[in-house]
Enzyme design. Structure first.
Site, PDB file in Angstrom:
ATOM      1  N   LYS A 120     -10.646  -0.830  10.134  1.00  0.00           N
ATOM      2  CA  LYS A 120     -10.818  -2.016   9.283  1.00  0.00           C
ATOM      3  C   LYS A 120     -11.149  -3.236  10.129  1.00  0.00           C
ATOM      4  CE  LYS A 120      -7.465  -0.159   6.034  1.00  0.00           C
ATOM      5  NZ  LYS A 120      -8.095   0.241   4.766  1.00  0.00           N
TER       6      LYS A 120
ATOM      7  N   HIS B 278       0.863  -1.180   0.000  1.00  0.00           N
ATOM      8  CA  HIS B 278       0.000   0.000   0.000  1.00  0.00           C
ATOM      9  C   HIS B 278       0.902   1.234   0.000  1.00  0.00           C
ATOM     10  CE1 HIS B 278      -2.770   2.960   1.871  1.00  0.00           C
ATOM     11  NE2 HIS B 278      -3.757   2.179   1.481  1.00  0.00           N
TER      12      HIS B 278
END
Ligand code: PMP
Length: 406
Positions: free
Chosen positions: A226, A123
């Site tokens: 998350k 990421h």
């Protein structure tokens, strides 16, 4: 094995009970952020309604209650990832801040010619902080490549390790591909080369049980949002001795022991790394999210999600023109794809009209897109409250997108 009672547990997530464009919401953007159970929402409400006060400072009762709840949440996190010590859990804003903290603080010991090893599937938040650090320090960034299934090339990873490697930063679960990396093995290889290892657990924590002691990672970073918890709160785990040896990240209140203009001494761990008033409600909310997950059992959740992914994969492979991006042998929770002749954003828009929330874009992993020669993909990502029926709705909507544009 025990199974998730998804019909019942969906009732814990009030947001799921709505329609979008007249269709029942099918929320499949969980890799971007997950929805929150009522217990998390109520914990935050109760905090602000009943015990809000600043932590670690007051002698008054509310401040002590807030401090106790905040520190209890830290211990809930500690147990969740099986850290050995309370002070190894540093509250931060999220994965991004955790990684930037390590780059800013641990990074100060890097010198010209030192190397940082990451992977091609990271990421952006596990790439850019290291690029910035390399600019500051003269260190060199190395990138271990992936193959066309989205798996890390282990031999290349091993080959890139050398005595110059000071730090390895690797994701446990790719948000763009779903690939699960063999982090235990990577850590062993990196340690053998003398490198310190940071694991980006942003995606992994919600889908796989994590034991930082068994992994033997030096740092582990994740975000609350998350993991069915609030935004604006996350965790940096670091081995105690390592954190102890690192300079502070930000300066301010709470991170000091003694301040004078002649010089300042710093507080003990973890407070040395927690300058300023923390996200108290967020931390307590994250504790509630972990409690929620623990009552279901992460292995049971993982098995449920794995079944959804398998069903979705099998059905997707039947759709003409659909190309799966990311077909690693060890994969979790993420189904990324392209549809021949239809731009991913158009797929996303058609799916939205059917009530299906997915992500279309580069997923903050532009190097992954570059590897596959794509500007973007469509990504459906599964969570504990998703159902087999929702997978069917997704597939129906994808077929519809094909018809509209085909
Ligand atoms: N790493 C990975 C693998 C991620 O999926 C994400 C979030 N998409 C991050 C890091 C960054 O997390 P946050 O934006 O919560 O800081």
């Amino acid at each position: 094995p025990p199974r998730l009672d998804v019909v019942r547990l969906r009732q814990d997530f009030p947001i799921l009970y709505q329609t979008v464009h007249g269709k029942p919401l099918v929320y499949l953007d969980n890799a971007a952020t997950s929805q929150k159970p009522r217990s998390v929402i109520e914990t935050e409400t109760r905090y602000y309604g009943e015990i809000n006060a600043n932590v670690h400072r007051g002698v008054h009762t509310l401040s002590q209650r807030a401090t106790d709840a905040f520190e209890a949440a830290r211990d809930t996190v500690r147990r969740f990832i099986n850290a050995a010590r309370h002070e190894e859990i540093v509250f931060v804003r999220g994965t991004t801040e955790a990684i930037n903290l390590v780059a800013a603080s641990f990074g100060q010991r890097l010198q010209p010619g030192d190397e940082i090893l990451i992977t091609e599937m990271e990421h952006h938040s596990n790439i850019v902080p290291w690029q910035l650090l390399c600019e500051r320090s003269g260190a060199v960034l190395r990138v271990a490549p992936i193959d066309d299934t989205g798996e890390l090339k282990l031999d290349e990873f091993a080959r890139l390790l050398s005595p110059a490697t000071r730090l390895v930063a690797v994701t446990q679960l790719s948000n763009a591909l779903g690939t699960v990396n063999p982090v235990r093995q990577l850590i062993e290889l990196a340690h053998a080369a003398g490198a310190v290892v940071l694991v980006d657990g942003a995606q992994a924590v919600a889908h796989r049980p994590v034991d930082v002691q068994a992994l033997d990672c030096d740092f582990y970073a994740f975000s609350g949002h998350k993991l069915y918890g609030p935004t604006g709160i996350g965790v940096l785990y670091g081995k105690g001795a390592l954190l102890e040896s690192m300079p502070p990240y930000q300066g301010g209140g709470d991170m000091i022991r003694q301040v004078s203009f002649a010089g300042t001494t710093y507080n003990d761990l973890p407070y040395k790394f927690e300058a300023g008033t923390p996200n108290i409600a967020g931390a307590i909310g994250l504790g509630a999210a972990i409690d929620y997950l623990n009552t279901l059992g992460l292995p049971v959740v993982a098995a449920h999600e794995q079944a959804l992914l398998a069903a979705a994969t099998a059905q997707a492979m039947q759709i003409p023109g659909l190309r799966l991006i990311g077909t690693a042998r060890d994969k979790a929770s993420i189904l990324a794809f392209t549809l021949e002749g239809v731009h991913p954003h158009d797929v996303g828009t058609i799916l939205d009209l059917e009530g299906v929330a997915v992500r279309a874009g580069h997923h903050c992993a532009m190097p992954v897109m570059a590897h596959f020669g794509l500007p973007a993909t469509v990504r459906a990502s599964f969570a504990l409250y998703n159902t087999a029926e929702e997978v069917d709705v997704l597939m129906h909507a994808i077929r519809k997108a094909r018809e509209v544009f085909g």
